[in-house]
Design an enzyme around this catalytic site. Sequence first.
Site, PDB file in Angstrom:
ATOM      1  N   ASN A 150     -33.524  15.684  31.090  1.00  0.00           N
ATOM      2  CA  ASN A 150     -32.116  16.114  31.060  1.00  0.00           C
ATOM      3  C   ASN A 150     -31.233  14.872  31.108  1.00  0.00           C
ATOM      4  O   ASN A 150     -31.115  14.232  32.144  1.00  0.00           O
ATOM      5  CB  ASN A 150     -31.856  17.035  32.266  1.00  0.00           C
ATOM      6  N   TRP A 151     -30.617  14.571  29.972  1.00  0.00           N
ATOM      7  CA  TRP A 151     -29.795  13.346  29.897  1.00  0.00           C
ATOM      8  C   TRP A 151     -28.472  13.470  30.646  1.00  0.00           C
ATOM      9  O   TRP A 151     -27.804  12.489  30.883  1.00  0.00           O
ATOM     10  CB  TRP A 151     -29.473  13.026  28.447  1.00  0.00           C
ATOM     11  N   HIS A 158     -27.216  25.025  36.332  1.00  0.00           N
ATOM     12  CA  HIS A 158     -27.450  23.739  36.991  1.00  0.00           C
ATOM     13  C   HIS A 158     -26.405  23.535  38.093  1.00  0.00           C
ATOM     14  O   HIS A 158     -25.243  23.876  37.914  1.00  0.00           O
ATOM     15  CB  HIS A 158     -27.382  22.604  35.960  1.00  0.00           C
ATOM     16  N   GLY A 209     -30.355  13.870  41.920  1.00  0.00           N
ATOM     17  CA  GLY A 209     -29.641  12.607  41.714  1.00  0.00           C
ATOM     18  C   GLY A 209     -29.429  11.804  42.983  1.00  0.00           C
ATOM     19  O   GLY A 209     -28.717  10.794  42.980  1.00  0.00           O
ATOM     20  N   SER A 212     -34.760  14.165  41.717  1.00  0.00           N
ATOM     21  CA  SER A 212     -35.219  12.792  41.984  1.00  0.00           C
ATOM     22  C   SER A 212     -36.708  12.563  41.714  1.00  0.00           C
ATOM     23  O   SER A 212     -37.340  11.736  42.371  1.00  0.00           O
ATOM     24  CB  SER A 212     -34.865  12.385  43.422  1.00  0.00           C
TER      25      SER A 212
HETATM   26  P1  PGA Z   1     -32.460  13.911  38.838  1.00  0.00           P
HETATM   27  O1  PGA Z   1     -31.846  15.199  38.133  1.00  0.00           O
HETATM   28  O2  PGA Z   1     -33.862  13.759  38.326  1.00  0.00           O
HETATM   29  O3  PGA Z   1     -31.566  12.783  38.408  1.00  0.00           O
HETATM   30  O4  PGA Z   1     -32.416  14.158  40.295  1.00  0.00           O
HETATM   31  C1  PGA Z   1     -32.600  16.372  38.035  1.00  0.00           C
HETATM   32  C2  PGA Z   1     -31.753  17.464  37.476  1.00  0.00           C
HETATM   33  O5  PGA Z   1     -30.552  17.504  37.725  1.00  0.00           O
HETATM   34  O6  PGA Z   1     -32.258  18.331  36.763  1.00  0.00           O
END
Ligand code: PGA
Length: 260
Positions: A9-10, A96, A174, A213
């Site tokens: 997922n960019w 999301h 994130g 993450s």
């Molecule tokens: P992340 O994002 O890997 O940067 O934590 C995952 C997501 O939001 O699907």
Amino acid sequence: MKKCFIISNWKLNGDLVFLKKNINIIKKEFNFSLKFCDLAIAPPYVYLHTMYNYIKNTSIHLAAQNVDIHTQGAFTGEISVSMLKDVGVKYVIIGHSERKLFHNENYDNISTKFVLIKNFNLIPILCIGETEEEKKQNKTEKICVNQINYILKTQGVEILNNAIIAYEPIWAIGSGKVADANEVQKVHSFIRKYIASINQKVATNIILQYGGSVNNNNINNFLDKKDINGFLIGKASLTTENFISLVKKAEKKMSLLNRF
Ligand code: PGA
């Protein structure tokens, strides 16, 4: 056969230069060579069609990060599910937590989107998960069930056939705070059992991804967990080399697991 479905997922990242370089490397590494992993990429809307042209004859799939609840009309700035289908999208991420947080997305909308996506024969990826506060209060399971029930309350459980649920604890997205793999397995097992209590076949077939993450250093912790069928990966998928290495780890582990 146990498989692993990985989606990159960019989010709001990337440009045409990155797209071209990234996809060429990924294609060179993995096109039709992965036996145990499936890959999809979710670039921003404006790059979907370009991405499609790069991957159309490959084993890599195209995903969108969102869709509107309307199918056409005076809705400036929105994108419909038929438009996504038109440009080659197969999977659509909905619900999301970043959309809930920054765009006031609510469960009525998410539920409408889910049904629309299914009606157009695309595959929804429904994101669910709890906040840090809810986790502290031991509400994870309740929150997950409520979020799934929002879809089920207007539809039969068969709507979950050919759909994906991504368990993404909001505090792990994130943040670099990755969830404990055993705890994630417990939540996934709980979700599968909950669905099985309504329909065993749907529960057996549903793909349950984890997101939050996940990176090259921690993916191994999750790979042998029975109810984790894949990953939704943001940040770590933006560095092509890391992403390649992470997918290789998944492929290797899956091939070992499938021997037994
Ligand atoms: P992340 O994002 O890997 O940067 O934590 C995952 C997501 O939001 O699907």
